[in-house]
Design an enzyme around this catalytic site. Sequence first.
Site, PDB file in Angstrom:
ATOM      1  N   GLU A 193      64.198  16.732  -8.301  1.00  0.00           N
ATOM      2  CA  GLU A 193      63.633  16.650  -9.534  1.00  0.00           C
ATOM      3  C   GLU A 193      63.211  18.056 -10.273  1.00  0.00           C
ATOM      4  OE1 GLU A 193      59.545  15.084 -10.404  1.00  0.00           O
ATOM      5  OE2 GLU A 193      58.835  15.606  -8.299  1.00  0.00           O
ATOM      6  N   GLU A 229      59.188  12.695   0.211  1.00  0.00           N
ATOM      7  CA  GLU A 229      58.540  13.730  -0.902  1.00  0.00           C
ATOM      8  C   GLU A 229      59.294  15.105  -1.134  1.00  0.00           C
ATOM      9  OE1 GLU A 229      56.572  13.016  -3.044  1.00  0.00           O
ATOM     10  OE2 GLU A 229      55.980  15.208  -3.668  1.00  0.00           O
ATOM     11  N   LYS A 288      60.926  16.165  -4.627  1.00  0.00           N
ATOM     12  CA  LYS A 288      60.742  17.558  -5.003  1.00  0.00           C
ATOM     13  C   LYS A 288      61.854  18.424  -5.279  1.00  0.00           C
ATOM     14  CE  LYS A 288      57.099  17.234  -6.274  1.00  0.00           C
ATOM     15  NZ  LYS A 288      56.809  16.119  -6.112  1.00  0.00           N
ATOM     16  N   LYS A 297      55.574  13.977 -17.490  1.00  0.00           N
ATOM     17  CA  LYS A 297      54.377  14.293 -16.614  1.00  0.00           C
ATOM     18  C   LYS A 297      53.894  13.055 -16.444  1.00  0.00           C
ATOM     19  CE  LYS A 297      51.443  15.994 -13.873  1.00  0.00           C
ATOM     20  NZ  LYS A 297      52.113  16.353 -12.532  1.00  0.00           N
ATOM     21  N   CYS A 319      54.199  10.782 -25.528  1.00  0.00           N
ATOM     22  CA  CYS A 319      53.972  11.721 -26.815  1.00  0.00           C
ATOM     23  C   CYS A 319      52.677  12.224 -26.618  1.00  0.00           C
ATOM     24  CB  CYS A 319      53.968  10.936 -28.157  1.00  0.00           C
ATOM     25  SG  CYS A 319      55.585  10.109 -28.372  1.00  0.00           S
ATOM     26  N   HIS A 379      73.669   4.353  10.600  1.00  0.00           N
ATOM     27  CA  HIS A 379      73.718   3.225   9.944  1.00  0.00           C
ATOM     28  C   HIS A 379      74.566   3.598   8.634  1.00  0.00           C
ATOM     29  CE1 HIS A 379      71.642   0.825  12.867  1.00  0.00           C
ATOM     30  NE2 HIS A 379      70.592   1.547  12.720  1.00  0.00           N
ATOM     31  N   TRP A 426      58.227  11.899 -27.670  1.00  0.00           N
ATOM     32  CA  TRP A 426      59.138  11.874 -26.520  1.00  0.00           C
ATOM     33  C   TRP A 426      59.930  10.410 -26.937  1.00  0.00           C
ATOM     34  CZ3 TRP A 426      58.697   9.024 -21.489  1.00  0.00           C
ATOM     35  CH2 TRP A 426      59.666   9.309 -20.404  1.00  0.00           C
ATOM     36  N   ASN A 448      51.106   7.498 -30.241  1.00  0.00           N
ATOM     37  CA  ASN A 448      51.778   7.521 -29.090  1.00  0.00           C
ATOM     38  C   ASN A 448      51.628   5.985 -28.342  1.00  0.00           C
ATOM     39  OD1 ASN A 448      52.515   8.048 -26.338  1.00  0.00           O
ATOM     40  ND2 ASN A 448      50.433   8.737 -25.625  1.00  0.00           N
ATOM     41  N   GLY A 449      52.686   5.553 -27.849  1.00  0.00           N
ATOM     42  CA  GLY A 449      52.907   4.054 -27.441  1.00  0.00           C
ATOM     43  C   GLY A 449      53.980   3.589 -28.082  1.00  0.00           C
ATOM     44  N   ARG A 497      53.864  17.494 -21.399  1.00  0.00           N
ATOM     45  CA  ARG A 497      53.956  16.254 -21.143  1.00  0.00           C
ATOM     46  C   ARG A 497      55.485  15.702 -21.593  1.00  0.00           C
ATOM     47  NH1 ARG A 497      48.881  13.725 -22.508  1.00  0.00           N
ATOM     48  NH2 ARG A 497      49.535  11.775 -23.734  1.00  0.00           N
TER      49      ARG A 497
HETATM   50  C1  AGP Z   1      56.523  13.359  -8.842  1.00  0.00           C
HETATM   51  O1  AGP Z   1      56.722  14.698  -8.905  1.00  0.00           O
HETATM   52  C2  AGP Z   1      56.778  13.059 -10.409  1.00  0.00           C
HETATM   53  N1  AGP Z   1      56.216  13.750 -11.393  1.00  0.00           N
HETATM   54  C3  AGP Z   1      56.667  11.391 -10.441  1.00  0.00           C
HETATM   55  O2  AGP Z   1      57.493  10.751  -9.594  1.00  0.00           O
HETATM   56  C4  AGP Z   1      55.086  10.953 -10.475  1.00  0.00           C
HETATM   57  O3  AGP Z   1      54.685  11.125  -9.138  1.00  0.00           O
HETATM   58  C5  AGP Z   1      55.386   9.411 -10.829  1.00  0.00           C
HETATM   59  O4  AGP Z   1      55.600   9.272 -12.126  1.00  0.00           O
HETATM   60  C6  AGP Z   1      54.028   8.763 -10.657  1.00  0.00           C
HETATM   61  O5  AGP Z   1      53.093   9.543 -11.700  1.00  0.00           O
HETATM   62  P1  AGP Z   1      51.340   8.936 -11.463  1.00  0.00           P
HETATM   63  O6  AGP Z   1      51.019   9.360 -10.155  1.00  0.00           O
HETATM   64  O7  AGP Z   1      50.706   9.635 -12.834  1.00  0.00           O
HETATM   65  O8  AGP Z   1      51.378   7.563 -11.934  1.00  0.00           O
END
Ligand code: AGP
Length: 605
Positions: free
Chosen positions: A485, A478, A482, A600, A2, A501, A75, A101-102, A27
Site C-alpha cells: 500500500e 500485515e 504495508k 485514511k 472528504c 498448493h 474525495w 462529507n457523505g 484524509r
Molecule cells: C491499513 O494500513 C490501511 N490504511 C487500511 O487497510 C485500514 O486498516 C482499513 O481501511 C481499516 O480502517 P479502520 O481501522 O479505520 O476501520
Amino acid sequence: MCGIVGIVSDEVKTADIIDSLKKLEYRGYDSSGIAFVRGGKIEVYKSVGKIEVLKNSIKDLLEKKIEVGIAHTRWATHGQPNDVNAHPHTDCTGKIAVVHNGIIENFRELRSMLEALGHKFKSDTDTEVIAHLIEEEYSGDLFDAVMKAIRKLDGAYAIGVIHSNHPDIIIAARKGSPLVIGLRDDMSILASDVTPIIRYTKDVIFLEDGDVAFLKKGRVEVYRANGEKIDRKVQHIDWDELAAEKGGYDHFMMKEIMEEPMVISSAITGRVKAGKVDIPEVREIDFSKIRRINLVACGTSYHAALFFKYFVEFHTDLDVLVEVSSEFRYRKPHVDKDTLTIAISQSGETADTLESIRLAKRLGSSIITITNVVGSTITRESDVSIMMNSGPEIGVAATKTYVAQLTVLLLLGLEIIQQRGFWAGRHEKIFDTLLRLPEVFSSILDFSDKIKEIAKEFKGYDHFMYIGRGYGYPTALEGALKLKEISYIHAEGYPAGELKHGPIALLDENFPVFAIVPQDSLYQKMRSNVMECKARNAKIIALTTSENSDISSIADIILEVPRVPEELYPLVMSPIIQLFAYHVAVLKGHDPDKPRNLAKSVTVE
Ligand code: AGP
C-alpha cells in the site's frame, strides 16, 4: 472521505481557514475549495488538485479578514474531480454555500424535483442538491431552512452551511459522517475531526447523528431534528498540535512508528490492577455467558482481529470467527444474543464495519468496539467502546494503531481467559512480558537504519511473498499489506503451508520471500517452508528471534526480535515489517503518508 472546516469569528483571516484545511490533507482528496462572507456577499474559490493550488489562486485574499468561512477537501464519490464539482456548492442566488462529507442517496430524485421548480444546477455532485434545498426552504431563518432541507435527505451527510444574510453564523448537521466543533470565547470552529481544531482549542463537542448545530462566535447550540435543544458534553482532547505534526521526522508514518513504545503504554494505562488485567470498559460484561465471538474489521484491523482469533481460541473453549466487514455484512451470519461481536476500526468511521455491527445488533448480538477516535460514529453504535488511546494517526498506512489494537486485544483476550477460568502460569508470563514491551520496542526501533540498508537491496523487486504460520500468519498478511500500500510493489501474504498448493510456482530469483519464522511451536515447519523457497532460488529475508544461528545458515538476510511468549510475536514484529515497508517506499521516491488511491478512512462502500 472528504474534509470540512468552518470558522466563525471577528478575527479570522482567509489564511486561517486554508491552514486549518491543510490539517485534513491526510484524509486523501482530489480537490479543495473555500467560501466566505465578505462585504455582504458570498465569495467562493475552488480548484482541483492540492490545497496549495487553491491557496495560490487566492493569494491576494489570504490576509483579508472575513466574517465567516467554510472550506472543504473533496474525495470524489459522485462526479469527476474538477473545479466545478469541488465544494463548496451554492444555490441559484449565490447567497448560500454548502460543504458536505457523505453520500446523498436520493440526490437524483431531489435534483429532478428542484429542476422542475426552476433551480439551475452547475455540478454533477450529489451535494449541490443540499444548497438548492436550503434555498427552497429559506425564508429568512437559515437554521430553520437547514432543518427542513435535511429532512428530505436520505444517506449520510456532515454539512456546513453559510448565508450572506447571516455573516455571523454557520449551521452544521450530521448523519452518518463525523463532525466536531471546537469552542473558544472568540470563535467557534467546525471540522471533520479534531486535527484542525487543536491549534485553536482543546475543548470540543462531537455532534451525534441527527444533530443540527448553530455556531456563533464563542457560542454553539445543538438541536435534534425535532427542534429539541440538547447539551452535548464538552470533551477535552489532550492532543497538542505537535502530536499531529511530524515531530521532526520526514513523514508522519515514521513518527508514528517511533511512538509505538508510548502507544503500548497508553493502551495499557488504566487497564491493569493489582497485577491483573482490569479493563474498566468491560467490567460489566460476563464473558462466561458468551458462546461465540465474531470479529469484523477491514485491512490492518482485520489482521489484528485474526491474531485475536488465534489467541483466544488457543487459550479458551470459545469459538472465534473473523470476517472482513465487506463480506460479513452481506452474509447470513449465525449471530444471536449469546454471540459477542467485536468490531475493530481505528477511525471508527469505516462504512463496511459500521454496517456489519448494525447487522449483528439487529440479530441480537452485543457489540464491543476497539477504536482510536473519541466520539467516532462506531462508538455511538456499540454497547462498549475500548479506546486505543494512540493519539492521531495521520499517515494513511496504519502502524501505531495496529500496535495499539494488538495490545488492547491481548488485554481483552487475557480478561476473557481470566473470566472463563483458564488463567495459568503461561498467561502470567504473557501479561508480565506485555507490561515490559515498551522498552523491548525501543530496542527494536533502533534497528531502523539496518532495515533501511536491507531495503536498499530489495527496493527494485516487483514482487514479494510474505509467509507465516500460526501467529506468524497475521504478521505475514500485515507485512504484505504495508509493503504494497505504500511502495506499490506487488506483495502476497500467505500461510506458509499453502505454498505447495500453487504459489510456490511464482518463486524464482526475482521473487523474494519475507519469512516470519520465530523460534515458536511451528518453527520446524516454517524452517522447511523456507528451505522450499530457497530451493527455488528465491532470496530469503527471515524475521526470526535473536541468536537463531540455525536459520542464519539458510536465509540471505536475518532480522531478529527478542524471544518472547509466541503470542507476543505479532506485536513485537510489527515495527520491523512497518519499517521495512516504509524504507522501501521512501527509497522508491513515494510519500508513505499519502499513498495513491488510498484514504485514511474508508467511509464509503
Ligand atoms: C491499513 O494500513 C490501511 N490504511 C487500511 O487497510 C485500514 O486498516 C482499513 O481501511 C481499516 O480502517 P479502520 O481501522 O479505520 O476501520
